[in-house]
Design an enzyme around this catalytic site. Structure first.
Site, PDB file in Angstrom:
ATOM      1  N   HIS A   8       0.838  -1.209   0.000  1.00  7.88           N
ATOM      2  CA  HIS A   8       0.000   0.000   0.000  1.00  7.88           C
ATOM      3  C   HIS A   8       0.879   1.267   0.000  1.00  7.88           C
ATOM      4  CE1 HIS A   8      -3.294   2.662   1.117  1.00  7.88           C
ATOM      5  NE2 HIS A   8      -4.131   1.662   1.108  1.00  7.88           N
ATOM      6  N   GLU A  32      -0.667   1.527  -5.592  1.00 12.29           N
ATOM      7  CA  GLU A  32      -0.437   0.329  -4.783  1.00 12.29           C
ATOM      8  C   GLU A  32      -0.486  -0.930  -5.652  1.00 12.29           C
ATOM      9  OE1 GLU A  32      -3.893   0.614  -2.333  1.00 12.29           O
ATOM     10  OE2 GLU A  32      -3.630   2.761  -2.058  1.00 12.29           O
TER      11      GLU A  32
HETATM   12  O1  TA6 Z   1      -6.107   1.235  -1.101  1.00  8.94           O
HETATM   13  C1  TA6 Z   1      -7.175   2.141  -1.076  1.00  8.94           C
HETATM   14  C2  TA6 Z   1      -8.028   1.857   0.138  1.00  8.94           C
HETATM   15  O2  TA6 Z   1      -8.594   0.563   0.071  1.00  8.94           O
HETATM   16  C3  TA6 Z   1      -9.085   2.942   0.247  1.00  8.94           C
HETATM   17  O3  TA6 Z   1     -10.371   2.426  -0.004  1.00  8.94           O
HETATM   18  C4  TA6 Z   1      -8.920   3.446   1.681  1.00  8.94           C
HETATM   19  O4  TA6 Z   1      -9.736   2.703   2.559  1.00  8.94           O
HETATM   20  C5  TA6 Z   1      -7.430   3.202   1.900  1.00  8.94           C
HETATM   21  O5  TA6 Z   1      -7.225   1.910   1.334  1.00  8.94           O
HETATM   22  C6  TA6 Z   1      -6.939   3.325   3.318  1.00  8.94           C
HETATM   23  O6  TA6 Z   1      -7.501   2.322   4.123  1.00  8.94           O
HETATM   24  P1  TA6 Z   1      -7.161   2.364   5.708  1.00  8.94           P
HETATM   25  O7  TA6 Z   1      -7.794   1.130   6.262  1.00  8.94           O
HETATM   26  O8  TA6 Z   1      -5.668   2.361   5.817  1.00  8.94           O
HETATM   27  O9  TA6 Z   1      -7.729   3.653   6.203  1.00  8.94           O
END
Ligand code: TA6
Length: 279
Positions: free
Chosen positions: A147, A253
């Protein structure tokens, strides 16, 4: 950003290095020729409980909401172990971390596994390999993703190449599957798209780092690329994210998230992403 007992730092020179927090084996900093390439929120929480807001958190065994446990799975909120001492050769330096199943993970996801994460730093690149070892007597399915939060000087200058023609799930529009028709993807609103079946060496992110760097992604067994920016309204709703920080970050990501990956009993599956800065 955590005490010295929590962070492993590697340096190739005084201006190229990487730091990894044992909480989630989260890469906190990647300095390439003096340029910090990653974003970490100034409101990130380092309590060894919550996922660190920024850097490169690891998503396993589930990308997105998870009925068994926390969103994005447990890998990014468990304490990893340093698996090996750092090794230097051929102008690179690397170190590995591991996470094995325990009582807590088995309560959420009743499988035996060992993850090995290798961080391998070169002069202008960072190679990340996650190996999922199925140590159980039965196969298991999972999704996984790196991520990555890239730093930028202004989100409105960020240009993402290599997504043209790909199908994507638009999580803002409610997962409508459409085809990207733009050669260059730019972001000017809340953006949350899962681009599928990306080519291994086509995705590039322009105007990140100090706002002028181009980073190329080289992907092995990571067919999906998620592009995310919370934008103003969602940024305000995140306690570990400053209201204005959406302007200085972009998530691009690499993952295997649009379909379940199956690991056979006793088998291993490896995923590699190499980020290269066009210096
Ligand atoms: O990767 C994108 C995502 O899935 C978004 O939908 C948002 O939820 C982000 O990840 C961050 O998620 P988190 O659980 O770290 O707040």
């Amino acid at each position: 950003m955590g005490s010295k007992d929590d962070v492993v730092s590697l340096a190739l020179s005084d201006d190229t290095g990487v730091s990894i927090h044992l909480h989630g084996a989260t890469i906190l900093s990647w300095k390439c020729k003096g340029q910090e390439m990653l974003f970490v929120s100034k409101k990130a929480v380092f309590d060894n409980k919550k996922a660190i807001r920024g850097g490169i958190p690891l998503v396993f065994p589930c990308f997105g909401p998870w009925e068994n446990g926390p969103q994005h799975g447990f890998a990014r909120i468990k304490r990893w172990k340093k698996e090996s001492e750092s090794k230097q050769n051929d102008g690179r330096i690397s170190v590995s971390f591991s996470l094995e199943d325990d009582e807590e993970t088995r309560k959420m996801w009743n499988y035996r596994f060992k993850l090995i994460y290798t961080v391998d730093l070169g002069g202008d690149d960072l190679k990340l390999t996650l190996t999922v070892n199925n140590n159980d007597s039965k196969p298991f399915d999972f999704t996984t993703l790196m991520h990555t939060y890239f730093r930028c000087s202004n989100i409105e200058n960020v240009r993402i190449h290599g997504l043209e023609g790909l199908q994507f799930n638009d999580k803002v529009a409610g997962s409508v599957q459409t085809k990207e028709d733009r050669k260059i993807v730019t972001i000017d609103q809340n953006y949350d798209r899962v681009y599928m079946k990306c080519e291994a060496d086509k995705v590039k992110v322009e105007n990140v780092g100090d706002g002028k760097k181009l980073v190329s992604l080289s992907l092995e067994n990571l067919p999906d690329v998620v592009v995310w920016n919370p934008w103003e309204e969602k940024a305000k709703a995140m306690s570990d994210f400053d209201d204005e920080e959406f302007r200085t970050m972009v998530c691009v990501e690499a993952g295997s998230v649009s379909e379940q990956v199956s690991a056979p009993a006793g088998g291993s599956v490896a995923f590699t992403q190499t980020l290269r800065v066009d210096l």
